[in-house]
Design an enzyme around this catalytic site. Structure first.
Site, mmCIF file in Angstrom:
data_model
loop_
_atom_site.group_PDB
_atom_site.id
_atom_site.type_symbol
_atom_site.label_atom_id
_atom_site.label_comp_id
_atom_site.label_asym_id
_atom_site.label_seq_id
_atom_site.Cartn_x
_atom_site.Cartn_y
_atom_site.Cartn_z
ATOM 1 N N LYS A 139 0.840 -1.214 0.000
ATOM 2 C CA LYS A 139 0.000 0.000 0.000
ATOM 3 C C LYS A 139 0.875 1.264 0.000
ATOM 4 O O LYS A 139 0.687 2.156 -0.823
ATOM 5 C CB LYS A 139 -0.932 0.012 1.233
ATOM 6 C CG LYS A 139 -1.875 -1.195 1.307
ATOM 7 C CD LYS A 139 -2.829 -1.108 2.479
ATOM 8 C CE LYS A 139 -2.202 -1.208 3.849
ATOM 9 N NZ LYS A 139 -1.530 -2.492 4.139
ATOM 10 N N ARG A 164 -10.188 0.527 8.384
ATOM 11 C CA ARG A 164 -9.710 -0.834 8.646
ATOM 12 C C ARG A 164 -10.750 -1.696 9.323
ATOM 13 O O ARG A 164 -10.475 -2.861 9.637
ATOM 14 C CB ARG A 164 -8.508 -0.739 9.564
ATOM 15 C CG ARG A 164 -7.190 -1.095 8.926
ATOM 16 C CD ARG A 164 -6.134 -0.870 9.979
ATOM 17 N NE ARG A 164 -4.953 -1.603 9.735
ATOM 18 C CZ ARG A 164 -3.886 -1.085 9.125
ATOM 19 N NH1 ARG A 164 -3.898 0.133 8.683
ATOM 20 N NH2 ARG A 164 -2.808 -1.826 8.982
ATOM 21 N N ARG A 166 11.960 -6.405 5.399
ATOM 22 C CA ARG A 166 11.934 -5.012 5.877
ATOM 23 C C ARG A 166 12.430 -4.917 7.325
ATOM 24 O O ARG A 166 13.076 -3.945 7.706
ATOM 25 C CB ARG A 166 10.523 -4.425 5.763
ATOM 26 C CG ARG A 166 10.500 -2.944 6.138
ATOM 27 C CD ARG A 166 9.161 -2.291 5.863
ATOM 28 N NE ARG A 166 8.118 -2.811 6.713
ATOM 29 C CZ ARG A 166 6.842 -2.506 6.600
ATOM 30 N NH1 ARG A 166 6.439 -1.682 5.668
ATOM 31 N NH2 ARG A 166 5.946 -3.012 7.412
ATOM 32 N N ARG A 224 11.293 -1.972 11.903
ATOM 33 C CA ARG A 224 9.987 -1.524 12.404
ATOM 34 C C ARG A 224 9.515 -2.479 13.501
ATOM 35 O O ARG A 224 9.601 -3.701 13.325
ATOM 36 C CB ARG A 224 8.988 -1.473 11.243
ATOM 37 C CG ARG A 224 7.928 -0.401 11.430
ATOM 38 C CD ARG A 224 7.079 -0.249 10.201
ATOM 39 N NE ARG A 224 5.780 -0.859 10.373
ATOM 40 C CZ ARG A 224 4.787 -0.754 9.509
ATOM 41 N NH1 ARG A 224 4.955 -0.066 8.407
ATOM 42 N NH2 ARG A 224 3.635 -1.354 9.731
HETATM 43 P P1 AP5 Z 1 4.632 -1.538 2.009
HETATM 44 O O1 AP5 Z 1 4.440 -0.732 0.796
HETATM 45 O O2 AP5 Z 1 5.055 -0.829 3.268
HETATM 46 O O3 AP5 Z 1 3.290 -2.359 2.321
HETATM 47 P P2 AP5 Z 1 2.050 -1.948 3.188
HETATM 48 O O4 AP5 Z 1 0.872 -2.661 2.631
HETATM 49 O O5 AP5 Z 1 1.968 -0.438 3.297
HETATM 50 O O6 AP5 Z 1 2.501 -2.623 4.567
HETATM 51 P P3 AP5 Z 1 2.538 -2.083 6.043
HETATM 52 O O7 AP5 Z 1 3.259 -3.096 6.806
HETATM 53 O O8 AP5 Z 1 3.056 -0.678 6.114
HETATM 54 O O9 AP5 Z 1 0.997 -2.066 6.317
HETATM 55 P P4 AP5 Z 1 0.187 -2.271 7.619
HETATM 56 O O10 AP5 Z 1 -1.182 -2.202 7.103
HETATM 57 O O11 AP5 Z 1 0.547 -3.437 8.427
HETATM 58 O O12 AP5 Z 1 0.717 -1.037 8.497
HETATM 59 P P5 AP5 Z 1 0.154 0.441 8.774
HETATM 60 O O13 AP5 Z 1 1.341 1.301 8.784
HETATM 61 O O14 AP5 Z 1 -1.001 0.805 7.930
HETATM 62 O O15 AP5 Z 1 5.612 -2.735 1.666
HETATM 63 C C1 AP5 Z 1 6.065 -3.613 2.656
HETATM 64 C C2 AP5 Z 1 7.484 -4.091 2.262
HETATM 65 O O16 AP5 Z 1 7.392 -4.832 1.062
HETATM 66 C C3 AP5 Z 1 8.457 -2.917 1.976
HETATM 67 O O17 AP5 Z 1 9.716 -3.249 2.427
HETATM 68 C C4 AP5 Z 1 8.413 -2.784 0.450
HETATM 69 O O18 AP5 Z 1 9.608 -2.281 -0.062
HETATM 70 C C5 AP5 Z 1 8.186 -4.248 0.031
HETATM 71 N N1 AP5 Z 1 7.397 -4.323 -1.208
HETATM 72 C C6 AP5 Z 1 6.320 -3.581 -1.571
HETATM 73 N N2 AP5 Z 1 5.850 -3.967 -2.768
HETATM 74 C C7 AP5 Z 1 6.640 -4.999 -3.169
HETATM 75 C C8 AP5 Z 1 6.646 -5.838 -4.326
HETATM 76 N N3 AP5 Z 1 5.754 -5.675 -5.332
HETATM 77 N N4 AP5 Z 1 7.576 -6.811 -4.398
HETATM 78 C C9 AP5 Z 1 8.504 -7.001 -3.390
HETATM 79 N N5 AP5 Z 1 8.548 -6.227 -2.279
HETATM 80 C C10 AP5 Z 1 7.622 -5.239 -2.169
HETATM 81 O O19 AP5 Z 1 -0.404 0.256 10.280
HETATM 82 C C11 AP5 Z 1 0.430 -0.028 11.349
HETATM 83 C C12 AP5 Z 1 -0.387 -0.124 12.634
HETATM 84 O O20 AP5 Z 1 -1.016 1.143 12.914
HETATM 85 C C13 AP5 Z 1 -1.543 -1.127 12.625
HETATM 86 O O21 AP5 Z 1 -1.124 -2.441 12.918
HETATM 87 C C14 AP5 Z 1 -2.431 -0.545 13.733
HETATM 88 O O22 AP5 Z 1 -1.916 -0.843 15.022
HETATM 89 C C15 AP5 Z 1 -2.294 0.946 13.501
HETATM 90 N N6 AP5 Z 1 -3.316 1.473 12.570
HETATM 91 C C16 AP5 Z 1 -3.070 2.065 11.375
HETATM 92 N N7 AP5 Z 1 -4.220 2.413 10.788
HETATM 93 C C17 AP5 Z 1 -5.210 2.037 11.635
HETATM 94 C C18 AP5 Z 1 -6.630 2.117 11.556
HETATM 95 N N8 AP5 Z 1 -7.256 2.649 10.488
HETATM 96 N N9 AP5 Z 1 -7.345 1.614 12.583
HETATM 97 C C19 AP5 Z 1 -6.730 1.072 13.669
HETATM 98 N N10 AP5 Z 1 -5.391 0.965 13.787
HETATM 99 C C20 AP5 Z 1 -4.629 1.444 12.773
#
Ligand code: AP5
Length: 196
Positions: free
Chosen positions: A14, A89, A128, A134
């Protein structure tokens, strides 16, 4: 003005794809995960409240994150179009978003979801972990994040599929980053064409 949601499990790309989309379509990237990590790094009251929840891979409470988004969507830089990454979410978050957009005469145009097999997601997040350290990128927390995704976040897709006026486009995200970016771009362009 386009309101687009980037939906997908942890590690589906994402944040990575958001960089391409914001540039191409002039959208403001709003990532709730980034906003919360920022607060935690600064040690604000909000950051201190959410840090332990995030470290375990659980979701922060709906009312808290809805207040954060409601305030962000009032900012001037979000008025021309937004790419929401990591929000909504849960179905209650989606309902709250729709209500706040309705009040300002807006609605969610498009939900883009990224499909990636679970073993690849885990692999990406563990890579990562080594590069960035992280806190929630360790196997136990990743497994919890995936469970939370299936239980609480996946139903958001059906919520939007049933909603008139919002399109849902799913893209195979299991390919090199540039290839996925092309697939996502095609899906958005298709949406514009069909909506025209
Ligand atoms: P990346 O692009 O970072 O993927 P992502 O889907 O953004 O993954 P995240 O781990 O950031 O998402 P998440 O939903 O767990 O975390 P968030 O920050 O939203 O890519 C991941 C890795 O893969 C990178 O190293 C990238 O380089 C690599 N990659 C990407 N594409 C690739 C490809 N095609 N091929 C190979 N490698 C690739 O949330 C974190 C926390 O915040 C949650 O757990 C929760 O506690 C809280 N939170 C956030 N939003 C809410 C909400 N709305 N409600 C409640 N809690 C929330």
């Amino acid at each position: 003005m386009l309101i687009t949601i980037l939906h997908g499990p942890p590690g589906s790309g994402k944040g990575t794809q958001a960089q391409y989309l914001t540039k191409r379509y002039g959208l403001q990237h709003v990532s709730t995960g980034e906003m919360l990590r920022d607060e935690a790094a600064k040690g604000t009251p909000l950051g201190n409240e959410v840090a332990p929840i995030m470290a375990e891979g659980n979701l922060v409470p709906d009312d808290l994150i809805v207040r954060v988004i409601e305030s962000r969507l009032r900012d001037a830089d979000t008025q021309r179009g937004v790419l929401l990454d990591g929000f909504p979410r849960t179905v209650p978050q989606a309902r709250a978003l729709d209500e706040m957009l309705r009040r300002s005469g807006r609605h969610v145009d498009l939900v883009l979801c990224l499909d990636v097999p679970e073993d690849k997601l885990i692999q990406r997040l563990l890579i990562r972990a080594k590069a960035e350290g992280r806190e929630d990128d360790n196997l136990e927390t990743i497994e919890n994040r995936l469970e939370v995704y299936h239980r609480d976040t996946e139903p958001v897709l059906d919520y939007y599929r049933a909603k008139p006026g919002t399109a849902v486009e799913c893209v195979d995200g299991d390919a090199p980053i540039e290839e996925v970016a092309m697939r996502v771009r095609d899906a958005v362009d298709r949406h514009y064409r069909d909506a025209a």
